[in-house]
Design a protein around this motif. Sequence first.
Motif, PDB file in Angstrom:
ATOM      1  N   TYR A   1     -39.168  71.489  97.859  1.00 43.09           N
ATOM      2  CA  TYR A   1     -38.528  70.355  98.408  1.00 43.09           C
ATOM      3  C   TYR A   1     -37.002  70.580  98.875  1.00 43.09           C
TER       4      TYR A   1
ATOM      5  N   ALA B   1     -36.895  72.012 102.086  1.00 44.72           N
ATOM      6  CA  ALA B   1     -37.396  70.965 103.028  1.00 44.72           C
ATOM      7  C   ALA B   1     -36.358  70.190 103.383  1.00 44.72           C
ATOM      8  N   ASP B   2     -35.761  69.539 102.468  1.00 37.59           N
ATOM      9  CA  ASP B   2     -34.590  68.682 102.632  1.00 37.59           C
ATOM     10  C   ASP B   2     -33.562  69.305 103.436  1.00 37.59           C
TER      11      ASP B   2
ATOM     12  N   ARG C   1     -42.050  59.418 101.171  1.00 35.34           N
ATOM     13  CA  ARG C   1     -42.950  60.280 100.168  1.00 35.34           C
ATOM     14  C   ARG C   1     -42.094  60.820  98.908  1.00 35.34           C
ATOM     15  N   ARG C   2     -40.973  61.000  99.175  1.00 30.74           N
ATOM     16  CA  ARG C   2     -40.340  61.608  97.995  1.00 30.74           C
ATOM     17  C   ARG C   2     -39.907  60.432  97.091  1.00 30.74           C
TER      18      ARG C   2
ATOM     19  N   PHE D   1     -34.909  69.571 107.235  1.00 25.35           N
ATOM     20  CA  PHE D   1     -35.096  68.221 107.957  1.00 25.35           C
ATOM     21  C   PHE D   1     -33.664  67.966 108.202  1.00 25.35           C
TER      22      PHE D   1
ATOM     23  N   TYR E   1     -40.810  61.588 105.395  1.00 25.28           N
ATOM     24  CA  TYR E   1     -40.704  62.440 104.444  1.00 25.28           C
ATOM     25  C   TYR E   1     -39.952  61.929 103.079  1.00 25.28           C
TER      26      TYR E   1
ATOM     27  N   GLU F   1     -42.560  71.368 102.577  1.00 28.20           N
ATOM     28  CA  GLU F   1     -43.107  70.098 101.781  1.00 28.20           C
ATOM     29  C   GLU F   1     -44.335  70.475 101.328  1.00 28.20           C
TER      30      GLU F   1
ATOM     31  N   ALA G   1     -48.426  63.123 104.339  1.00 33.00           N
ATOM     32  CA  ALA G   1     -47.925  64.421 105.026  1.00 33.00           C
ATOM     33  C   ALA G   1     -49.162  64.918 105.885  1.00 33.00           C
TER      34      ALA G   1
ATOM     35  N   SER H   1     -39.858  61.234 111.386  1.00 27.93           N
ATOM     36  CA  SER H   1     -40.620  62.261 110.751  1.00 27.93           C
ATOM     37  C   SER H   1     -39.860  62.350 109.520  1.00 27.93           C
ATOM     38  N   TYR H   2     -38.496  62.540 109.510  1.00 29.18           N
ATOM     39  CA  TYR H   2     -37.626  62.600 108.549  1.00 29.18           C
ATOM     40  C   TYR H   2     -37.816  61.499 107.237  1.00 29.18           C
TER      41      TYR H   2
ATOM     42  N   LEU I   1     -42.216  70.726 107.514  1.00 27.84           N
ATOM     43  CA  LEU I   1     -43.511  70.161 106.953  1.00 27.84           C
ATOM     44  C   LEU I   1     -44.186  71.203 105.992  1.00 27.84           C
TER      45      LEU I   1
END
Length: 612
Positions: free
Chosen positions: A236, A239-240, A266-267, A243, A263, A231, A306, A259-260, A228
Amino acid sequence: MNIDRFRLALLSFVAVGALAGAAVAQDPPPVDPAAAVDPDPGVAIDPVDPDPVDEEADGPTEPEVVPIPAVWAPVPTDADGRSAYGLYLAGRLAQSRGLGQVGADYYAAVEALTPEQPSVRLQTFTAALLAGDLDLAARLRPSGEGVPPVIGEAGRLVVVVQSLVHNDPAAGLAELRRAPIGQPHARAGLYVQPWVAAAAGDWDRALGQPSPTGTDPTSLFLRHSHALLLENHREYVAADAAFATLTASPLGAQLFRRSYAEYLERRGRRAEALAVYDAAISGGATDPTVALGRARLMARGRAPAAPTLRGGAADVLTIAAIQASTEGGAEVAAVYLRLALSLEPTDLTRLRLGQALAAAGREVDARDALAAIAPSDPGLYAQARMELGRSFQRDDDAEAALAEFRHAADAVPDEAEVAYILASQLIQLNRYDEALAVLNGPLLNTAAQPFEVRFVRGVAYESLDRVDEAEAELWAALQARPDDATVLNYLGYLWVDSGKRVSQGADMIARAHEAEPENGNIQDSLGWAQYRQGQYETAVATLEEAVAKEPANAEINDHLGDAYWQVGRQREAGFQWERVLTLDPDAAQRTEVERKLAEGLAPAVPVSGTEA
C-alpha cells in the motif's frame, strides 16, 4: 415539397446527436483514453526484459505445409455431403453480407476438412477472431513464414489472453517469455503483460517498474496498472506513491483521479478521497462517473471493488481498443474488445464492441453484441438501443430503427436527446402527428429548446400543411442560427413555393447556396426560385447542375422538366417527367407528373410575393 427534402434536411441534424448535454450519448461514460493516443505506441516504454530464449522451450517446429492441389481428387466433403468448395463459398458469402458468426462457422467446417491448407486456416482464424470464437482462433493461430504480423501477433495475443480465461496463466506467461507481443499489437501486449504475470504468480515481472516519469499515454496506462497491481499485492505504501505521482501530470490527473479516489475509498481514507474527487471536478473532469463517485462517497456508499487480475487485463484491453478505434482501427478494436469480453463479460464492453463492429461495417455482428445488453441498467440499455436504431438506419430499415428508438425512449423517459431522435424518426416515416406529440411534450417544448427542435417541429407542421405554425417555428430556428444553410434553404423554399415571400425566400436560398455550393438540394431550391420569378433560361442552367449533383432525386428532375417546358423544350421536358416516374415518387407527385405528361403545362405566371 417532396419528402426527400425533409429527410435530407433532418439527417444533417439527427446524425450528429443534436441535443448537446443529454445524459444518453453515443460514447459510454467511463474513462475515455481517446484523447490520450500516442502515435508510436510502445516507443517510450521498455517492456520488462524477456527471459533468455530457451530453444527447447519453443516446442516442436511447425509441420511442413502441404500445398493446395491443382485439382481435388476426390473433393473433400463433410458428413452431410457438403463439399469444401461449397462451404468455402458459403463462408465468403456470409462474410460479405456481414454475417460474421455464420461465415466463421462455414470456414471452420472447411478447415476441418482441409487442415493442411494455410490460406483456409488464415481465413478461418480471422473470421473466428472477429466473431468471438476465441478458442477456435487460439487453436488455429497462424504462424511461420508468410503470415503477416497483424495476424500472427494477434494469434499470440489470443493465446496469452485465453490462458487467463482457462485459468492457465503460466502458459500465457511462457508465450510472453519467448518474445513480447510485436507490432501492430505491441501496445496491447504491453498492457496485458503485467496482469498475466501476476496471475501466474510472477510478481517480480508483474511489478517490474515501468518508466516512473513517462507522461506519454502508453507510459501512463502502464503506470496505472502498476499502481493497481501494487494494491492487489498489498504494497500500500508503494501504491500510494504510484497513484500520487501518476496524477501529478496534467494528463494523468485527467485520466486517473477517479481511480485514485476510489483507491483511497477502499483504504478508508474518505477525506483524502473527497479532496481528489473535488480536484477532478474543479479541474473540469468530463467523466460523469467522477460526480457519481463523489455523491456515493458523501452518501457513505460502499467503495468500488479493486479490479481482479482478469478484470484488470480486460480493462487494459478495453483501453487498447479505444485507442485503436481513435486511430481508425475499428476491426483491431473489435478484436481487443472480444478478448476483454472473454475475460470479464460486461454490458459496457458489449456496447463498445457493438460500436467498434458497426464502425468496421459489420452491422449484423454489431447488432448481435448490442442486442445482448440487458435492461438492468436503463442508461446503458438505452444507449445500446440507440446504436441499434442507427444501425438499422444505415441499412434503410426505418421501421426497425423506429422500434429501437422507442425501446430507448421507454428505458429513459426523461432524456431529451432520445425523445428528439424518436420524433425525427417518426417524421422520416411520415408520422407527423405522432412526431408532434413528442416534440410538443414537456421534454422538448421548453423555453430553452434548441434550434434543432424548432427546425424539426417546423418540418412536421409544414408536412401537415399547417403553414403558419411551420413558418413560426422555422423563423424561430433561423433567429437562433441566422446563417444556417439548412434552415435558410428550407424556409426560403417554403416561401418561394407558396408564393408568399418570393423575393425574401430567394435571397435566403441564395445565401444558403453561397454557404454550400455543392449541395444539390439547395441548388434545386435556387433554380426553383429563379423559375418562380420567371427567369426560365437561368433556371434551366441551375437545375441542370442540380440534377447532375442529385441525379436520382425525383423532385429536382420534375423541376427541370417544368423549366424545359417553359423555354420551349417540350421533348426534353417529357423525358425528365418520364424519368421522375422511375424514381419512386410519392402518390401525389406521380399523379401530377402523369397529368403533365398528358396535358403539358400552361404558361407560367411569375410571382413576386413580398407580404410582410
